[in-house]
Design an enzyme around this catalytic site. Structure first.
Site, mmCIF file in Angstrom:
data_model
loop_
_atom_site.group_PDB
_atom_site.id
_atom_site.type_symbol
_atom_site.label_atom_id
_atom_site.label_comp_id
_atom_site.label_asym_id
_atom_site.label_seq_id
_atom_site.Cartn_x
_atom_site.Cartn_y
_atom_site.Cartn_z
ATOM 1 N N ARG A 44 0.780 -1.083 0.001
ATOM 2 C CA ARG A 44 -0.011 -0.075 0.025
ATOM 3 C C ARG A 44 0.995 1.279 0.180
ATOM 4 N NH1 ARG A 44 -3.272 -3.291 3.341
ATOM 5 N NH2 ARG A 44 -2.305 -2.574 5.390
ATOM 6 N N LYS A 134 -10.609 15.728 5.415
ATOM 7 C CA LYS A 134 -11.828 15.223 4.968
ATOM 8 C C LYS A 134 -12.901 14.493 5.469
ATOM 9 C CE LYS A 134 -12.866 11.549 1.725
ATOM 10 N NZ LYS A 134 -12.808 10.823 0.636
ATOM 11 N N LYS A 217 -16.892 19.418 -1.801
ATOM 12 C CA LYS A 217 -16.376 18.400 -2.610
ATOM 13 C C LYS A 217 -17.851 17.651 -2.802
ATOM 14 C CE LYS A 217 -13.690 13.961 -3.023
ATOM 15 N NZ LYS A 217 -12.308 13.503 -2.512
HETATM 16 P P1 13P Z 1 -13.411 9.094 -6.303
HETATM 17 O O1 13P Z 1 -12.970 10.097 -6.821
HETATM 18 O O2 13P Z 1 -12.957 7.660 -6.477
HETATM 19 O O3 13P Z 1 -15.026 9.060 -6.102
HETATM 20 O O4 13P Z 1 -12.993 9.109 -4.788
HETATM 21 C C1 13P Z 1 -13.050 10.375 -4.206
HETATM 22 C C2 13P Z 1 -13.354 10.483 -2.896
HETATM 23 O O5 13P Z 1 -12.398 11.105 -1.944
HETATM 24 C C3 13P Z 1 -14.394 9.666 -2.189
HETATM 25 O O6 13P Z 1 -14.605 10.243 -0.668
#
Ligand code: 13P
Length: 335
Positions: A44, A134, A217
């Protein structure tokens, strides 16, 4: 300009975007096993370190979202991972929610958890070098969903999270993801996304979150993946811009889309059109997970020692998306 607003502009300025490399160990295991690579902490790290030491980090990737395991790992050159990232000029960030669990009262829906002990965890991540965070809320569209309960409870959690993050001098990414799974129309996606986002901002304001110091986002406005409706990329861009213009307060400096299961090219093409027609005043960019990593992961899995070849694939994707964030991408630039 406030320090948090400055951080947002550092992450999203000049067409830069975010690499979402914050897959939980369970999700990363699925991704690695899908390409027949054993999911060990070493593998990973190797894949992620390969991306984080790519040359496109400097000009394209303004921030990297990490998972708890990775932010505490050490690179092959004995650097901490946050240091490896910040040495490229990019900013390290961290996913702080602990995942979406069954929502009591509406068991077909999810509520994102992770508020207990969050203030202490944030302090620890800040010390490790994180500059932003996030938290993802997730919503399904069906005839009856998302319910008022899910819209309300996830907005409340996103707001409590954001207030704690700003208290700790970091920028919260507020991610309310309306999934594209299902047979709903693009119009339904737009209505539900708008309702979800508006509710999030009501709560953010109640919780006294500084809107100039967040990144939103969201998902793009798409028809469900099982819908018969086929809409053009131009329509996706138009609907997405209309939806965000009418539901996001003007103080918000930047919006970074998730890819949400779109292909690499599709998510680049849609972002390009959104940026080209952007009449909102918001910076529009990307915070992609799968759409930045898929090709690189596939290539890497064939020979995990081929660092350079893997980086070439990743650099290309990052460059294409950074062009798209400026409305300067075209299909003939793809290889
Ligand atoms: P994806 O762009 O693969 O949807 O992932 C973004 C993300 O951080 C989801 O929480």
């Amino acid at each position: 300009m406030s320090e948090l607003n400055n951080t947002v502009l550092k992450i999203l300025g000049n067409g830069k975007g975010i690499l979402a490399a914050d897959e939980s160990t369970a999700t990363m295991t699925k991704r690695l096993e899908s390409v027949d690579v054993p999911s060990t902490p070493e593998n990973r790290l190797l894949f992620r370190e390969t991306l984080f030491s790519s040359s496109s980090m400097k000009d394209c990737i303004g921030g990297v979202i990490l998972y708890d395991e990775t932010i505490k790992q050490t690179s092959s050159k004995k650097n901490t991972i946050p240091k490896l990232i910040s040495d490229t000029g990019s900013l390290p960030g961290i996913k702080v929610d602990t995942g979406a669990k069954i929502l009591a009262g509406s068991p077909d829906e999810k509520i994102t958890e992770g508020l207990d002990g969050l203030r202490e965890r944030l302090k620890e991540y800040y010390k490790l070098g994180a500059k932003f965070t996030k938290w993802r809320g997730v919503y399904n569209i069906t005839k009856n969903y998302p319910s008022k309960l899910s819209i309300h409870s996830n907005a409340h959690a996103l707001a409590r999270y954001s207030a704690l993050v700003q208290e700790c001098n970091m920028v919260p990414i507020v991610e309310p993801e309306v999934l594209m799974d299902g047979d709903h129309s693009a119009k339904e996606c737009s209505e539900k996304t708008s309702e979800v986002i508006k509710r999030c901002f009501e709560e953010l304001i109640i919780h006294k979150v500084d809107l100039k110091g967040i990144i939103l986002k969201p998902n793009m406005i798409l028809a469900g993946d099982k819908s018969k409706e086929k809409i053009t990329n131009e329509e996706v861009a138009k609907l997405t811009l209309e939806c965000l213009k009418s539901s996001v307060p003007s103080e918000v400096p930047g919006i970074a889309f998730l890819s949400g299961g779109q292909s690499e090219i599709e998510s680049t093409e849609n972002l390009n059109l959104i940026s080209k027609h952007n009449n909102t005043g918001f910076i529009m960019s990307y915070s992609y997970g799968r759409a930045l990593q898929q090709g690189a992961l596939k290539f890497w899995s064939k020979d995990i020692k081929d660092i350079e070849g893997t980086q070439q694939i990743f650099n290309h994707r990052a460059k294409m998306n950074t062009l798209a964030a400026q409305g300067k991408w075209s299909k003939d630039l793809e290889i």
